[in-house]
Design a protein around this motif. Structure first.
Motif, PDB file in Angstrom:
ATOM      1  N   TRP A 240       0.846  -1.205   0.000  1.00  0.00           N
ATOM      2  CA  TRP A 240       0.000   0.000   0.000  1.00  0.00           C
ATOM      3  C   TRP A 240       0.878   1.251   0.000  1.00  0.00           C
ATOM      4  O   TRP A 240       0.618   2.204  -0.737  1.00  0.00           O
TER       5      TRP A 240
ATOM      6  N   VAL B 284      -6.111   3.424  -5.789  1.00  0.00           N
ATOM      7  CA  VAL B 284      -6.966   3.216  -4.606  1.00  0.00           C
ATOM      8  C   VAL B 284      -7.577   1.819  -4.639  1.00  0.00           C
ATOM      9  O   VAL B 284      -7.453   1.036  -3.678  1.00  0.00           O
TER      10      VAL B 284
ATOM     11  N   MET C 230      -5.281  -6.126  -0.693  1.00  0.00           N
ATOM     12  CA  MET C 230      -5.778  -6.651   0.588  1.00  0.00           C
ATOM     13  C   MET C 230      -6.594  -7.925   0.381  1.00  0.00           C
ATOM     14  O   MET C 230      -6.572  -8.842   1.199  1.00  0.00           O
TER      15      MET C 230
ATOM     16  N   VAL D 246     -15.040   1.682   4.107  1.00  0.00           N
ATOM     17  CA  VAL D 246     -14.328   1.993   2.861  1.00  0.00           C
ATOM     18  C   VAL D 246     -15.081   3.067   2.071  1.00  0.00           C
ATOM     19  O   VAL D 246     -14.486   4.058   1.615  1.00  0.00           O
TER      20      VAL D 246
ATOM     21  N   VAL E  97      -5.891   9.239   0.284  1.00  0.00           N
ATOM     22  CA  VAL E  97      -6.930   8.250  -0.008  1.00  0.00           C
ATOM     23  C   VAL E  97      -6.339   6.890  -0.374  1.00  0.00           C
ATOM     24  O   VAL E  97      -6.935   5.842  -0.069  1.00  0.00           O
ATOM     25  N   VAL E  98      -5.160   6.883  -0.977  1.00  0.00           N
ATOM     26  CA  VAL E  98      -4.531   5.610  -1.363  1.00  0.00           C
ATOM     27  C   VAL E  98      -4.258   4.749  -0.130  1.00  0.00           C
ATOM     28  O   VAL E  98      -4.338   3.521  -0.178  1.00  0.00           O
ATOM     29  N   MET E  99      -3.959   5.388   0.986  1.00  0.00           N
ATOM     30  CA  MET E  99      -3.711   4.649   2.229  1.00  0.00           C
ATOM     31  C   MET E  99      -4.987   4.503   3.055  1.00  0.00           C
ATOM     32  O   MET E  99      -5.195   3.485   3.723  1.00  0.00           O
TER      33      MET E  99
ATOM     34  N   VAL F  33      -8.200   4.168   2.338  1.00  0.00           N
ATOM     35  CA  VAL F  33      -9.187   3.148   1.964  1.00  0.00           C
ATOM     36  C   VAL F  33      -8.769   1.747   2.424  1.00  0.00           C
ATOM     37  O   VAL F  33      -9.528   1.067   3.127  1.00  0.00           O
ATOM     38  N   PRO F  34      -7.552   1.290   2.075  1.00  0.00           N
ATOM     39  CA  PRO F  34      -7.203  -0.061   2.552  1.00  0.00           C
ATOM     40  C   PRO F  34      -7.036  -0.131   4.068  1.00  0.00           C
ATOM     41  O   PRO F  34      -7.353  -1.157   4.674  1.00  0.00           O
ATOM     42  N   LEU F  35      -6.569   0.960   4.681  1.00  0.00           N
ATOM     43  CA  LEU F  35      -6.365   0.919   6.138  1.00  0.00           C
ATOM     44  C   LEU F  35      -7.691   0.779   6.883  1.00  0.00           C
ATOM     45  O   LEU F  35      -7.791  -0.010   7.826  1.00  0.00           O
TER      46      LEU F  35
ATOM     47  N   ALA G 280     -10.375  -0.466   5.669  1.00  0.00           N
ATOM     48  CA  ALA G 280     -10.940  -1.780   5.333  1.00  0.00           C
ATOM     49  C   ALA G 280     -10.353  -2.863   6.238  1.00  0.00           C
ATOM     50  O   ALA G 280     -11.087  -3.633   6.865  1.00  0.00           O
ATOM     51  N   ILE G 281      -9.044  -2.890   6.340  1.00  0.00           N
ATOM     52  CA  ILE G 281      -8.422  -3.959   7.134  1.00  0.00           C
ATOM     53  C   ILE G 281      -8.643  -3.703   8.633  1.00  0.00           C
ATOM     54  O   ILE G 281      -8.863  -4.642   9.399  1.00  0.00           O
TER      55      ILE G 281
END
Lengths: 210, 416
Positions: free
Chosen positions: A57, A133, A140, B59, B146-148, B150-152, B154-155
């Motif tokens: 990421w 994105v 994930m 998300v 936003v690149v970080m 969204v996945p952060l 989510a997880i």
């Protein structure tokens, strides 16, 4: 080069990559329950399989930190720099893994390096299609999807993985390494052959002149 | 408020809905309720599905947070309050959460005629859980790239739901509400503490988000205070609990019949109430014949599932007769072996079918129980039963050699 490094902040990814290897080595037994599809039983996904996502990421974040307009007319080629710095990230993980393995003997560290490479490659390839994105979300989903659809626990309690569920394979399994190597080659080629916005603009201008 | 079409076009929620629906449909079949004809149980079964719905909401909200920040940079400082801005862009995410919740309730709908309805307190916890995940997702989307982000989120949201149930101490599972997935057999209701703890936790998360939005940057650290305080209160609330989030259902809910012993039927069992009274008489007669009586000091006879048949009623009578022993210094293996043998003998005595006994009693213990039941005279069996009860009440702490001898004497081997 200095402006490039200052803008991209690759140092943060290198630090996190090293920390992920060390943490995975120390917390080798930590797991996250992932419900397996169509079985109703949780699969204990090791954190060492999930944690390398963080590095992938961050790598996507690094690569989106440029100024597209300026990079379009730059003499140097940022994608080639990106690829080189991704190599530095992986190399730093390999060094950390070797040191960690001397300290905490386990195969987890090697697995983390392999999975980091694989996730970064998946991120690069998916980002070309749907942007960074959604690419990070896809990264994930790789380990979670492999755990949900590609892992089984036998009656004797042994774990078995589908051949394609490479993130779950042991660090010594060659199938997973072949997968990752293939992904890495394709992703590298994709980065190096990507047309920059400036090239696109120049070709359009030439068309107009002609 | 921005036009509905504009908000929906920019939101991820409409795209996420079919994905979430597929996940729910796939996993709902794998995680059935504890009792599918009991509304409380059917409602609580949705907990497991929330570990997919909550990350989806987080998300989508993180994306909305990014959009609102980008808009601020493009347009300038907004006139509306930050909370109003959040509500203006996040309502599709709220609808996504409610639609997913409705779908999970619909999939576990008990058959027609089941008394009651969805348990409002559990539904309330779900709504608060989704609202908190949405709000935190929005704030993270505003703060991080936003690149970080969204996945952060989510997880993070997934781990918050998936990890605590497998972790120690057990109060972690009650704080985040995922412990409710084991709720409830028919004779159980949710423990109020297991409902209040997630309410406090997620409610405080919402308050923290509001505080974060309204306070100046230098004061934003104060917004974490309610979360810390309510976290401490919630931990104190659930600290005495074990891993089950339940407590006994009030007997006032049941209809009790004046019999020996008193027989209580839950509203969900009324369809078979007359049959149950007949079915319960038979094992009690068998107990009489064996020289045992149902002790009057025991709780009234009640049943913990809706799907009753004669065998299940017999097994429940046997289970009620198992002594409940308090062993402050722990127990030995002898205790567990004896417990299995006694349970096996009781099941055989009240006439539980072979398949029914074999499904609950270990093979070795059942072999020994069967030997007693088939080869001893009734008075001998009664003596054996009482001596085994003595072993249980001593928590199996007799001299191991003596205990082994006793077991050998008391449990004759089957003639091969």
């Amino acid at each position: 080069m200095r402006w490039y490094l200052a803008a991209r902040r690759w140092w943060l990814t290198v630090v996190v990559a090293v920390l992920v290897v060390v943490t995975a080595g120390v917390l080798a037994s930590a797991t996250v329950g992932v419900p397996r599809a169509l079985s109703g039983v949780d699969f204990p996904l090791p954190l060492s399989v999930l944690a390398p996502c963080l590095v992938a990421w961050l790598a996507q974040w690094n690569m989106t930190r440029g100024e597209p307009d300026q990079e379009a007319i730059a003499v140097r080629t940022p994608p080639a720099y990106d690829l080189a710095l991704l190599g530095v990230v992986v190399f730093s993980q390999i060094v950390a893994a070797v040191i960690t393995m001397a300290w905490v003997p386990s195969a987890e560290s090697l697995m983390v390096v392999r999975n980091t490479m694989g996730y970064i490659a998946v991120g690069v390839l998916v980002a070309r299609v749907v942007g960074p994105v959604l690419a990070n979300l896809a990264v994930m989903l790789v380990p979670l999807g492999c755990a949900a659809f590609g892992a089984t626990v036998t009656a004797a309690g042994d774990r078995e993985y589908a051949w394609w569920a490479w993130p779950l394979h042991d660090g010594s399994g060659w199938t997973a390494w072949v997968f990752v190597a293939g992904l890495g080659v394709v992703a590298s080629a994709s980065m190096l052959t990507r047309r920059r916005p400036g090239q696109l603009r120049a070709s359009r201008i030439r068309l107009l002149i002609e | 408020m921005p036009p509905v079409g504009v908000v929906l076009r920019g939101s991820w929620a409409p795209w996420a809905l079919p994905v979430v629906a597929i996940f729910i449909a796939v996993y709902a079949a794998d995680s059935p309720p504890v009792d599918d004809r009991y509304w409380v149980s059917a409602t609580a079964a949705g907990v497991l599905l929330m570990i997919f719905v909550a990350p989806a909401c987080a998300v989508c909200a993180a994306w909305d947070g990014f959009r609102s920040r980008r808009l601020e940079r493009a347009v300038g400082i907004p006139v509306r309050s930050p909370i109003r801005l959040m509500l203006n862009v996040c309502w599709p995410v709220g609808l996504l959460g409610l639609a997913a919740l409705g779908l999970s309730l619909w999939l576990y709908l008990p058959p027609g005629g089941t008394p009651g309805g969805p348990e409002p307190r559990i539904v309330g916890v779900f709504i608060l859980l989704l609202a908190a995940h949405t709000a935190v997702g929005y704030v993270v989307g505003r703060l991080l790239p936003v690149v970080m982000a969204v996945p952060l989120v989510a997880i993070g949201s997934y781990l918050l739901g998936a990890m605590p149930p497998a972790m120690e101490p057990v109060w972690l599972r009650h704080i985040v509400g995922t412990g409710l997935d084991t709720c409830c057999w028919l004779d159980e209701v949710p423990d109020p503490a297991a409902l209040w703890a997630p309410v406090l936790f997620y409610g405080a998360a919402l308050v923290a988000v509001v505080g974060f939005a309204l306070l100046r940057p230098a004061w934003r650290i104060v917004a974490v205070l309610p979360l810390a305080v309510s976290g401490v209160v919630a931990v104190r609330l659930v600290a005495p609990m074990d891993w089950t989030p339940t407590q006994p259902r009030p007997m006032a809910d049941a209809s009790c019949y004046d019999a020996e012993p008193e027989l209580c039927i839950w509203p969900e069992q009324h369809r078979v109430a007359d049959d149950v009274r007949v079915w319960a008489a038979e094992p009690l007669e068998r107990l009489d014949a064996a020289g045992l009586e149902y002790p009057p000091e025991l709780d009234p006879l009640s049943f913990d599932v809706t799907g009753l048949d004669p065998d299940r009623v017999r097994a429940t009578v046997a289970a009620h007769l198992m002594p409940s022993v308090v062993c402050e210094n722990g127990v030995t293996d002898v205790f567990f072996d004896t417990e299995d043998r006694v349970a096996g003998w009781l099941h055989l005595t009240v006439g539980v079918s072979d398949a029914g006994v074999e499904s609950v009693i270990p093979v070795d213990a059942l072999r020994q129980s069967r030997a007693v039941h088939e080869h001893m005279a009734p008075p001998e069996q009664l003596n054996w039963y009482r001596s085994e009860l003595d072993v249980l009440s001593a928590c199996g702490f007799a001299d191991p050699a003596q205990a082994a001898d006793q077991a050998a004497v008391n449990t004759p081997e089957r003639d091969e």
